[in-house]
Structures are given as C-alpha cells and as structure tokens.
Scaffold this motif. Structure first.
Motif, PDB file in Angstrom:
ATOM      1  N   ARG A 121       0.824  -1.203   0.000  1.00  0.00           N
ATOM      2  CA  ARG A 121       0.000   0.000   0.000  1.00  0.00           C
ATOM      3  C   ARG A 121       0.862   1.258   0.000  1.00  0.00           C
ATOM      4  NH1 ARG A 121       0.157  -1.676   5.344  1.00  0.00           N
ATOM      5  NH2 ARG A 121      -0.007  -0.072   6.988  1.00  0.00           N
ATOM      6  N   PRO A 122       0.287   2.377  -0.448  1.00  0.00           N
ATOM      7  CA  PRO A 122       1.085   3.604  -0.574  1.00  0.00           C
ATOM      8  C   PRO A 122       1.625   4.098   0.760  1.00  0.00           C
ATOM      9  CG  PRO A 122      -0.971   3.782  -1.802  1.00  0.00           C
ATOM     10  CD  PRO A 122      -1.066   2.543  -0.974  1.00  0.00           C
ATOM     11  N   ALA A 123       2.756   4.774   0.697  1.00  0.00           N
ATOM     12  CA  ALA A 123       3.370   5.349   1.887  1.00  0.00           C
ATOM     13  C   ALA A 123       2.661   6.646   2.276  1.00  0.00           C
ATOM     14  CB  ALA A 123       4.853   5.611   1.637  1.00  0.00           C
ATOM     15  N   GLN A 124       3.008   7.189   3.439  1.00  0.00           N
ATOM     16  CA  GLN A 124       2.361   8.384   3.965  1.00  0.00           C
ATOM     17  C   GLN A 124       2.501   9.570   3.013  1.00  0.00           C
ATOM     18  OE1 GLN A 124       0.669   8.557   6.933  1.00  0.00           O
ATOM     19  NE2 GLN A 124       0.193  10.724   6.725  1.00  0.00           N
ATOM     20  N   ALA A 125       3.708   9.847   2.557  1.00  0.00           N
ATOM     21  CA  ALA A 125       3.931  11.007   1.692  1.00  0.00           C
ATOM     22  C   ALA A 125       3.188  10.870   0.372  1.00  0.00           C
ATOM     23  CB  ALA A 125       5.428  11.186   1.440  1.00  0.00           C
ATOM     24  N   GLU A 126       3.146   9.656  -0.149  1.00  0.00           N
ATOM     25  CA  GLU A 126       2.470   9.422  -1.424  1.00  0.00           C
ATOM     26  C   GLU A 126       0.968   9.654  -1.317  1.00  0.00           C
ATOM     27  OE1 GLU A 126       1.929   5.760  -4.648  1.00  0.00           O
ATOM     28  OE2 GLU A 126       3.352   5.576  -2.975  1.00  0.00           O
ATOM     29  N   ILE A 127       0.369   9.150  -0.248  1.00  0.00           N
ATOM     30  CA  ILE A 127      -1.084   9.274  -0.108  1.00  0.00           C
ATOM     31  C   ILE A 127      -1.481  10.710   0.217  1.00  0.00           C
ATOM     32  CG2 ILE A 127      -1.454   8.840   2.356  1.00  0.00           C
ATOM     33  CD1 ILE A 127      -3.336   7.152  -0.526  1.00  0.00           C
ATOM     34  N   GLU A 128      -0.616  11.449   0.902  1.00  0.00           N
ATOM     35  CA  GLU A 128      -0.925  12.845   1.202  1.00  0.00           C
ATOM     36  C   GLU A 128      -1.006  13.688  -0.069  1.00  0.00           C
ATOM     37  OE1 GLU A 128       1.501  14.665   4.176  1.00  0.00           O
ATOM     38  OE2 GLU A 128       1.313  12.977   5.565  1.00  0.00           O
ATOM     39  N   LYS A 129      -0.274  13.281  -1.105  1.00  0.00           N
ATOM     40  CA  LYS A 129      -0.337  14.002  -2.380  1.00  0.00           C
ATOM     41  C   LYS A 129      -1.617  13.689  -3.146  1.00  0.00           C
ATOM     42  CE  LYS A 129       4.697  14.009  -2.978  1.00  0.00           C
ATOM     43  NZ  LYS A 129       5.824  13.511  -3.811  1.00  0.00           N
ATOM     44  N   GLU A 130      -2.187  12.513  -2.879  1.00  0.00           N
ATOM     45  CA  GLU A 130      -3.328  12.054  -3.663  1.00  0.00           C
ATOM     46  C   GLU A 130      -4.677  12.454  -3.074  1.00  0.00           C
ATOM     47  OE1 GLU A 130      -2.991   7.862  -4.052  1.00  0.00           O
ATOM     48  OE2 GLU A 130      -1.145   7.931  -5.253  1.00  0.00           O
ATOM     49  N   ARG A 131      -4.755  12.596  -1.773  1.00  0.00           N
ATOM     50  CA  ARG A 131      -6.052  12.879  -1.166  1.00  0.00           C
ATOM     51  C   ARG A 131      -5.934  14.001  -0.146  1.00  0.00           C
ATOM     52  NH1 ARG A 131      -7.978   7.764   2.285  1.00  0.00           N
ATOM     53  NH2 ARG A 131      -7.624   6.693   0.294  1.00  0.00           N
ATOM     54  N   PRO A 132      -7.035  14.750   0.042  1.00  0.00           N
ATOM     55  CA  PRO A 132      -6.999  15.849   1.016  1.00  0.00           C
ATOM     56  C   PRO A 132      -7.002  15.310   2.434  1.00  0.00           C
ATOM     57  CG  PRO A 132      -9.202  15.613   0.109  1.00  0.00           C
ATOM     58  CD  PRO A 132      -8.326  14.672  -0.666  1.00  0.00           C
ATOM     59  N   SER A 133      -6.480  16.094   3.340  1.00  0.00           N
ATOM     60  CA  SER A 133      -6.475  15.711   4.752  1.00  0.00           C
ATOM     61  C   SER A 133      -7.865  15.902   5.340  1.00  0.00           C
ATOM     62  CB  SER A 133      -5.459  16.549   5.521  1.00  0.00           C
ATOM     63  OG  SER A 133      -5.830  17.923   5.484  1.00  0.00           O
ATOM     64  N   SER A 134      -8.041  15.417   6.544  1.00  0.00           N
ATOM     65  CA  SER A 134      -9.321  15.600   7.235  1.00  0.00           C
ATOM     66  C   SER A 134      -9.531  17.089   7.541  1.00  0.00           C
ATOM     67  CB  SER A 134      -9.330  14.792   8.529  1.00  0.00           C
ATOM     68  OG  SER A 134      -9.145  13.420   8.257  1.00  0.00           O
ATOM     69  N   PRO A 135     -10.776  17.525   7.681  1.00  0.00           N
ATOM     70  CA  PRO A 135     -11.036  18.938   7.966  1.00  0.00           C
ATOM     71  C   PRO A 135     -10.488  19.347   9.329  1.00  0.00           C
ATOM     72  CG  PRO A 135     -13.050  17.657   8.146  1.00  0.00           C
ATOM     73  CD  PRO A 135     -12.027  16.750   7.561  1.00  0.00           C
ATOM     74  N   PRO A 136     -10.197  20.620   9.522  1.00  0.00           N
ATOM     75  CA  PRO A 136      -9.655  21.074  10.813  1.00  0.00           C
ATOM     76  C   PRO A 136     -10.667  20.929  11.927  1.00  0.00           C
ATOM     77  CG  PRO A 136     -10.187  22.951   9.420  1.00  0.00           C
ATOM     78  CD  PRO A 136     -10.339  21.725   8.562  1.00  0.00           C
ATOM     79  N   ILE A 137     -10.158  20.830  13.151  1.00  0.00           N
ATOM     80  CA  ILE A 137     -11.035  20.711  14.313  1.00  0.00           C
ATOM     81  C   ILE A 137     -11.886  21.945  14.483  1.00  0.00           C
ATOM     82  CG2 ILE A 137     -11.036  20.441  16.834  1.00  0.00           C
ATOM     83  CD1 ILE A 137      -8.408  18.869  16.519  1.00  0.00           C
ATOM     84  N   GLN A 138     -11.298  23.131  14.192  1.00  0.00           N
ATOM     85  CA  GLN A 138     -12.061  24.375  14.234  1.00  0.00           C
ATOM     86  C   GLN A 138     -11.482  25.333  13.207  1.00  0.00           C
ATOM     87  OE1 GLN A 138     -11.061  25.566  18.340  1.00  0.00           O
ATOM     88  NE2 GLN A 138      -9.997  27.345  17.479  1.00  0.00           N
ATOM     89  N   GLN A 139     -12.298  26.268  12.757  1.00  0.00           N
ATOM     90  CA  GLN A 139     -11.818  27.254  11.814  1.00  0.00           C
ATOM     91  C   GLN A 139     -10.870  28.216  12.542  1.00  0.00           C
ATOM     92  OE1 GLN A 139     -12.172  27.280   8.550  1.00  0.00           O
ATOM     93  NE2 GLN A 139     -13.341  25.364   8.729  1.00  0.00           N
ATOM     94  N   PRO A 140      -9.614  28.273  12.120  1.00  0.00           N
ATOM     95  CA  PRO A 140      -8.654  29.104  12.850  1.00  0.00           C
ATOM     96  C   PRO A 140      -8.902  30.600  12.644  1.00  0.00           C
ATOM     97  CG  PRO A 140      -7.654  28.209  10.862  1.00  0.00           C
ATOM     98  CD  PRO A 140      -9.009  27.578  10.979  1.00  0.00           C
ATOM     99  N   ASP A 141      -8.644  31.376  13.686  1.00  0.00           N
ATOM    100  CA  ASP A 141      -8.716  32.827  13.548  1.00  0.00           C
ATOM    101  C   ASP A 141      -7.302  33.381  13.401  1.00  0.00           C
ATOM    102  OD1 ASP A 141      -7.583  32.752  16.095  1.00  0.00           O
ATOM    103  OD2 ASP A 141      -9.531  32.997  17.093  1.00  0.00           O
ATOM    104  N   GLU A 142      -7.214  34.647  13.093  1.00  0.00           N
ATOM    105  CA  GLU A 142      -5.916  35.270  12.831  1.00  0.00           C
ATOM    106  C   GLU A 142      -5.012  35.222  14.067  1.00  0.00           C
ATOM    107  OE1 GLU A 142      -4.512  36.362  10.116  1.00  0.00           O
ATOM    108  OE2 GLU A 142      -6.252  35.698   8.942  1.00  0.00           O
TER     109      GLU A 142
END
Length: 411
Positions: A139-160
């Motif tokens: 199966r694909p390695a970590q770096a390879e799969i990170e290029k192919e699919r988006p990460s999970s959404p953030p826990i909260q929308q960050p502020d400035e």
C-alpha cells in the motif's frame, strides 16, 4: 473449463424437461390414437357385429338395417370430430424444440459473459488472506497518499490570532529544538487549525525528545495525526506508530481502533472485528472510538461472515441514580434542601422519560418517588401512561406495577 462444463450440463438438464413439456402440449409427439379415432374403431366393430347377428338370425333384416343406420351416423360424427381435432392441432416444428435448449444455454452464456466475471479465479480463504497481506505490504506510503487525497477537515476554523501564535511558536522552536513543552503545544495547535502534517512532525519531535520515556499515548497520538493528514488512510508509517503504541500498552483504545481500521482497508475484516468487538464491549459510551466503531462494525462483521447484532450503548436503558458526589453533598444539607435536591432529581428523571423513554425499572422508580414526595395525582397519571406504553409487554408492565404498588396506587 470445469466451470463451463458444469454450467452447460445444468442448463441442458433444465431446458430438456421444458422442451419435452412444450412438445407434448403442442402436439409434437405422435399420439397413438385420438378419442375420435378410438370411437371410430368401436363403431366399425359394431357394424361387423350387426352383420354377424343378422346372419345368425338374432336380428331381423329391419332391426339390422336400423342398427346399421344408427352406428353409421355415429361413425360419421366421430369422423367429423377427428377432422376437427386435426385442424385444431398446432404442431411445432422439430427445429423449434431443438432451438429451445440451445437458446436457454446460449442466452445464459451470453448473460454471464455480459454481467459476470468469466475467467475470474477461485478465492479460497488462504488465497484471500495472501492477497490481503500483499495489499497491506504494497500500500502507498504516507507522503504518497498525502499528495493524492486531502487531509481531514480542521477541528475548528482558525482565527488570525491563533494563526499568529502558531507561527510565532514555530519560529521560537527553531532556536529551542529540545523544548518538549513547546513541541507538545505546537503539535496540539497545528492539529487544531488543520495542519496535520506539521502536527505529526511536531509529535515526532516530542517522541525524539522523550526517547525511551515516550508512552503508548505519544505513539498513538502520532498515528492519529498521520491518519488525519492522510484523510483517514492508515499508512505503513502510521501502522508502525500503532505497533509501538500497542507494545507499550496493549489496551490503548486509539491504537486498537486504528489497527482495526488498517485491517479493514487491506481486506481483513475478520481481524478488524477481532479487534473492535472486545474494544467496543469494554469501552465507556463516551470513548472517542465508540461512535465510529458502532457505525461500521455491523458491516465489518457481515464482510467477515460473522453474525453480529450491535448491542445498546453502555449505560443505555440502565437506571441513572445519584453519583457518589451527590450522596456526599447531602450530608451537610438541611431536610428542606435535601428534599429539594431529591425533587430536582425526580423532575430530571421525569423529563428524560417523557423525551427519550426509558426502562420499566425507571418508570417504576419515578412513580414510587412521586408518591413518596406526596404527588400522588401525578404518580397516578404516569402509572396510567405506563400502562399504555407497556401494555403489550406483560413482563415489563409487571415491573412498573411494582412501583405503582409501592406508591399505593394498586393493591
């Protein structure tokens, strides 16, 4: 080839009885004699018998003449009936009978070729396990799969403000690479704003700084961040972190859950079920892995060929009484305060049963508690309601009746 031989033989055996039935129903076979032909034969014999009786003197010439006329009339009617039978008979040509099994067999082969999987190899258990092991190993390695699919959404929308603080923390740690607490904070906050790749990089620094003192939770957190960065995919690198977590604590829930997820992703639902089912049984209802396991374990069991019924949530339907802290708090209360506290708990139970329902034991306790507080009218009303709810369940109704008896509502 064996499959095709067996399939064609079964199709032939299925088509043959149908062909014979159609052949018989449509007059294809040569019948020895129809009903009209049998009657004609009888009438011819009767004419010969009349001639013999006349010759022996048994019948007079006049009687013999009348008998011949009657039998001849019936013979003509039988002959007309035979002609009608021949006209009505629809004979199916023999080629149609031969074409029927050919059509069934050929149609079945075409349908399987169109919708099935010709040439697909058998998959015995050992072979399926070997394929799953191969899928896991390649199966694909970590770096390879990170290029192919988006990460999970953030826990909260960050502020400035948070983004600025995280940026400042990154810069500060460049000059303090061994600042354990700083890397712990960085990993946590990078995850909050959705930078999971930077978060697990910071968590690796935490583990590096701790060295042999790194705990199962440290490695489970690392795997968690890597899986979030890969959009839920368990990479070989994440699996390695999970293995190290379980080596330090075989009961680490996060590591067990993700290990089961890894097996599900590589074609071993049996291993997933073997990990998830005990974890689910031994976990509290609010454990973070309980909800995802409950949402998937029945499908996993079905894929593994296991009959499994999802149990109710831990604590669901059970009696919810006061905690030990509640009991200790009543020690310094006045009788009026204690009564108010009890009434508040009863009201909470009443509201929950009205909105969510509950077990017969809870209904019985509510009825007896209201009566104890002197609110017999309300207790009677709830007893009437419980009889409607549990009327079709005699055993459950008997439990509620016990509460009504303690309240003095029934004898």
């Amino acid at each position: 080839m064996t499959f095709w031989i067996i399939a064609i033989a079964i199709a032939s055996l299925s088509a043959l009885p149908l062909a014979l039935a159609l052949r018989k129903a449509h007059g294809i076979s040569e019948v020895e004699g129809s009903t009209a032909e049998v009657e004609m034969k009888v009438y011819r014999d009767q004419l010969k018998e009349v001639d013999r009786d006349e010759a022996r003197g048994v019948l007079s010439a006049e009687d013999a003449k009348r008998a011949r006329l009657e039998v001849s009339r019936r013979l003509l009617e039988a002959d007309k009936a035979r002609a009608t039978e021949k006209k009505a008979s629809t004979r199916m040509p023999i080629w149609a009978v031969i074409a029927l099994p050919v059509l069934v067999i050929g149609g079945g082969i075409w349908l399987y070729d169109y919708t099935g999987a010709p040439g697909y190899e058998d998959l015995p258990l050992a072979h399926r396990i070997a394929l799953a092991d191969e899928a896991r190993a390649t199966r694909p390695a970590q770096a390879e799969i990170e290029k192919e699919r988006p990460s999970s959404p953030p826990i909260q929308q960050p502020d400035e403000r948070l983004l600025t603080l995280v940026s400042q923390l990154r810069e500060a740690l460049k000059s303090r690479p061994d600042d354990l607490q700083g890397h712990v904070l960085l990993a946590r906050n990078e995850a909050v704003i959705g930078n999971y790749d930077r978060a697990y990089a910071a968590q690796k620094e935490v583990i590096r700084i701790k060295g042999n003192a790194a705990t199962a939770t440290d490695y489970a957190d690392l795997a968690d961040l890597m899986i979030l960065a890969a959009g839920g995919y368990v990479s070989p690198e994440a699996e390695d972190a999970l293995t190290k977590a379980l080596q330090r604590d075989p009961n680490n829930g996060t590591a067990i859950y993700y290990s089961g997820l890894m097996f599900a992703q590589t074609g071993r639902p049996d291993m997933t079920f073997r990990l998830w089912q005990p974890l689910l049984s031994n976990s509290e209802a609010d454990a973070p892995w309980v909800a995802p396991i409950r949402g998937q374990i029945e499908m996993v069991a079905q894929a593994a060929g296991i009959r499994y019924t999802l149990p109710p949530l831990p604590g669901a339907g059970g009696l919810r009484g006061p905690s030990q802290a509640d009991i200790e708090a009543t020690a310094d209360m006045t009788p009026e305060e204690r009564q108010d506290m009890i009434r508040g708990m009863v009201e909470g139970l009443s509201a929950r049963l009205a909105n969510e329902g509950g077990s017969p034991e809870e209904w019985a306790r509510l009825i007896s508690s209201l009566a104890m507080l002197g609110d017999t009218d309300r207790a009677s009303s709830i007893w009437d309601e419980a009889q409607v709810i549990f009327g079709a369940e005699p055993e459950a109704l008997a439990v509620v009746r016990g509460g009504a008896e303690r309240a003095g509502l029934v004898e």
